[in-house]
Design a protein around this motif. Sequence first.
Motif, PDB file in Angstrom:
ATOM      1  N   MET A 187       0.847  -1.191   0.000  1.00 60.64           N
ATOM      2  CA  MET A 187       0.000   0.000   0.000  1.00 60.64           C
ATOM      3  C   MET A 187       0.881   1.240   0.000  1.00 60.64           C
ATOM      4  O   MET A 187       1.929   1.273   0.627  1.00 60.64           O
ATOM      5  N   ARG A 188       0.415   2.254  -0.712  1.00 60.23           N
ATOM      6  CA  ARG A 188       1.108   3.542  -0.756  1.00 60.23           C
ATOM      7  C   ARG A 188       0.103   4.667  -0.509  1.00 60.23           C
ATOM      8  O   ARG A 188      -1.012   4.613  -1.008  1.00 60.23           O
ATOM      9  N   ILE A 189       0.562   5.658   0.231  1.00 57.09           N
ATOM     10  CA  ILE A 189      -0.240   6.847   0.493  1.00 57.09           C
ATOM     11  C   ILE A 189       0.448   8.041  -0.146  1.00 57.09           C
ATOM     12  O   ILE A 189       1.641   8.266   0.054  1.00 57.09           O
ATOM     13  N   CYS A 190      -0.316   8.809  -0.906  1.00 59.10           N
ATOM     14  CA  CYS A 190       0.161  10.069  -1.458  1.00 59.10           C
ATOM     15  C   CYS A 190      -0.058  11.140  -0.396  1.00 59.10           C
ATOM     16  O   CYS A 190      -1.182  11.325   0.071  1.00 59.10           O
ATOM     17  N   VAL A 191       1.022  11.802   0.002  1.00 55.94           N
ATOM     18  CA  VAL A 191       0.919  12.836   1.024  1.00 55.94           C
ATOM     19  C   VAL A 191       1.173  14.195   0.389  1.00 55.94           C
ATOM     20  O   VAL A 191       2.190  14.410  -0.276  1.00 55.94           O
ATOM     21  N   TYR A 192       0.224  15.095   0.606  1.00 61.46           N
ATOM     22  CA  TYR A 192       0.347  16.480   0.172  1.00 61.46           C
ATOM     23  C   TYR A 192       0.734  17.302   1.397  1.00 61.46           C
ATOM     24  O   TYR A 192       0.070  17.212   2.442  1.00 61.46           O
ATOM     25  N   LEU A 193       1.778  18.128   1.257  1.00 61.29           N
ATOM     26  CA  LEU A 193       2.216  18.965   2.376  1.00 61.29           C
ATOM     27  C   LEU A 193       3.144  20.038   1.849  1.00 61.29           C
ATOM     28  O   LEU A 193       3.544  20.005   0.690  1.00 61.29           O
ATOM     29  N   GLY A 194       3.489  20.977   2.708  1.00 60.81           N
ATOM     30  CA  GLY A 194       4.187  22.170   2.279  1.00 60.81           C
ATOM     31  C   GLY A 194       5.618  21.993   1.834  1.00 60.81           C
ATOM     32  O   GLY A 194       6.354  21.159   2.363  1.00 60.81           O
ATOM     33  N   SER A 195       6.024  22.817   0.879  1.00 56.66           N
ATOM     34  CA  SER A 195       7.427  22.916   0.492  1.00 56.66           C
ATOM     35  C   SER A 195       8.130  23.917   1.404  1.00 56.66           C
ATOM     36  O   SER A 195       9.306  24.204   1.230  1.00 56.66           O
ATOM     37  N   SER A 196       7.388  24.434   2.374  1.00 58.30           N
ATOM     38  CA  SER A 196       7.917  25.266   3.456  1.00 58.30           C
ATOM     39  C   SER A 196       7.700  24.482   4.748  1.00 58.30           C
ATOM     40  O   SER A 196       6.853  23.587   4.799  1.00 58.30           O
ATOM     41  N   ALA A 197       8.451  24.817   5.779  1.00 57.05           N
ATOM     42  CA  ALA A 197       8.293  24.127   7.065  1.00 57.05           C
ATOM     43  C   ALA A 197       7.269  24.811   7.969  1.00 57.05           C
ATOM     44  O   ALA A 197       6.916  24.279   9.019  1.00 57.05           O
ATOM     45  N   GLY A 198       6.790  25.996   7.584  1.00 59.41           N
ATOM     46  CA  GLY A 198       5.843  26.716   8.431  1.00 59.41           C
ATOM     47  C   GLY A 198       6.551  27.399   9.589  1.00 59.41           C
ATOM     48  O   GLY A 198       7.777  27.341   9.714  1.00 59.41           O
ATOM     49  N   THR A 199       5.776  28.032  10.448  1.00 58.71           N
ATOM     50  CA  THR A 199       6.347  28.823  11.543  1.00 58.71           C
ATOM     51  C   THR A 199       6.400  28.096  12.878  1.00 58.71           C
ATOM     52  O   THR A 199       7.088  28.548  13.781  1.00 58.71           O
ATOM     53  N   ARG A 200       5.677  26.987  12.999  1.00 59.73           N
ATOM     54  CA  ARG A 200       5.623  26.276  14.283  1.00 59.73           C
ATOM     55  C   ARG A 200       6.347  24.934  14.173  1.00 59.73           C
ATOM     56  O   ARG A 200       6.121  24.190  13.211  1.00 59.73           O
ATOM     57  N   PRO A 201       7.151  24.593  15.163  1.00 56.77           N
ATOM     58  CA  PRO A 201       7.860  23.298  15.154  1.00 56.77           C
ATOM     59  C   PRO A 201       6.917  22.101  15.083  1.00 56.77           C
ATOM     60  O   PRO A 201       7.308  21.039  14.599  1.00 56.77           O
ATOM     61  N   ILE A 202       5.668  22.264  15.507  1.00 52.72           N
ATOM     62  CA  ILE A 202       4.710  21.161  15.495  1.00 52.72           C
ATOM     63  C   ILE A 202       4.487  20.618  14.082  1.00 52.72           C
ATOM     64  O   ILE A 202       4.235  19.428  13.900  1.00 52.72           O
ATOM     65  N   TYR A 203       4.616  21.457  13.068  1.00 57.75           N
ATOM     66  CA  TYR A 203       4.385  21.011  11.696  1.00 57.75           C
ATOM     67  C   TYR A 203       5.509  20.072  11.243  1.00 57.75           C
ATOM     68  O   TYR A 203       5.262  19.026  10.657  1.00 57.75           O
ATOM     69  N   ARG A 204       6.731  20.456  11.536  1.00 54.81           N
ATOM     70  CA  ARG A 204       7.885  19.614  11.208  1.00 54.81           C
ATOM     71  C   ARG A 204       7.799  18.298  11.985  1.00 54.81           C
ATOM     72  O   ARG A 204       8.029  17.222  11.438  1.00 54.81           O
ATOM     73  N   ASP A 205       7.458  18.396  13.267  1.00 52.85           N
ATOM     74  CA  ASP A 205       7.340  17.194  14.105  1.00 52.85           C
ATOM     75  C   ASP A 205       6.273  16.252  13.565  1.00 52.85           C
ATOM     76  O   ASP A 205       6.461  15.032  13.534  1.00 52.85           O
ATOM     77  N   ALA A 206       5.151  16.813  13.130  1.00 53.33           N
ATOM     78  CA  ALA A 206       4.050  15.990  12.608  1.00 53.33           C
ATOM     79  C   ALA A 206       4.457  15.286  11.313  1.00 53.33           C
ATOM     80  O   ALA A 206       4.137  14.112  11.112  1.00 53.33           O
ATOM     81  N   ALA A 207       5.166  15.997  10.427  1.00 50.17           N
ATOM     82  CA  ALA A 207       5.619  15.383   9.173  1.00 50.17           C
ATOM     83  C   ALA A 207       6.594  14.251   9.456  1.00 50.17           C
ATOM     84  O   ALA A 207       6.514  13.175   8.858  1.00 50.17           O
ATOM     85  N   GLU A 208       7.500  14.469  10.393  1.00 47.93           N
ATOM     86  CA  GLU A 208       8.468  13.427  10.754  1.00 47.93           C
ATOM     87  C   GLU A 208       7.763  12.228  11.385  1.00 47.93           C
ATOM     88  O   GLU A 208       8.025  11.073  11.026  1.00 47.93           O
ATOM     89  N   GLN A 209       6.842  12.504  12.303  1.00 47.45           N
ATOM     90  CA  GLN A 209       6.104  11.426  12.965  1.00 47.45           C
ATOM     91  C   GLN A 209       5.266  10.635  11.957  1.00 47.45           C
ATOM     92  O   GLN A 209       5.230   9.404  11.998  1.00 47.45           O
ATOM     93  N   PHE A 210       4.599  11.338  11.046  1.00 48.49           N
ATOM     94  CA  PHE A 210       3.749  10.660  10.074  1.00 48.49           C
ATOM     95  C   PHE A 210       4.592   9.802   9.130  1.00 48.49           C
ATOM     96  O   PHE A 210       4.221   8.678   8.799  1.00 48.49           O
ATOM     97  N   GLY A 211       5.733  10.316   8.703  1.00 47.70           N
ATOM     98  CA  GLY A 211       6.613   9.544   7.839  1.00 47.70           C
ATOM     99  C   GLY A 211       7.125   8.281   8.515  1.00 47.70           C
ATOM    100  O   GLY A 211       7.123   7.194   7.916  1.00 47.70           O
TER     101      GLY A 211
END
Length: 192
Positions: free
Chosen positions: A1-25
């Motif tokens: 199974m493969r999931i296509c993930v859409y997300l920013g080419s920027s990291a955003g202003t809050r560390p929570i976004y980077r943490d969430a991308a790392e956790q989800f990956g």
Amino acid sequence: MRICVYLGSSAGTRPIYRDAAEQFGTLLAKRGIGLVYGGGMVGLMGVIADAVCAAGGEVIGVIPEALRAREHDHQGISELHVVQTMHERKAMMANLADGFVTLPGGIGTFEEMFEAWCWSQLGYHAKPVGLLDVGGFYSGLRDFIDHVVEQGFLQPRHRAMLLVESDPEALLDRIAGFVPPETEHWLGDKDV
């Protein structure tokens, strides 16, 4: 199974976004789910790709030739497909994936999510479309979508096609148990 993930080419202003991308990956790799994404190594795109790779998972990137310099195509992933247009990119990503998940991002991320959701509503595919609401990032959008339902521009059954969770485990569980809704006019998912 493969999931296509859409997300920013920027990291955003809050560390929570980077943490969430790392956790989800990391979670994708641990569950044996391959990642299909935009092919870049900048912003949240790079974070999720690096996390999946570090956890031993499969990563397939699709990037248009014109964006290679800007998004710095990722050379450490399982496969990188270089295409000519954004339309080719989105179609290939959709065809390679068994479902879609959106994390925080900008207008390109929104456009991709809405297109995948619209294709589901129209019967072009029967794949789950999920939205990971990281730290309330999408709370305003969720409210607006519910307003669209209230105003009669979106049927409740089509609203229900967008699986929304704030917990990544819960979202992947819902995707794993997804049963395609009945469509009025199934068009099939060949070459979306």
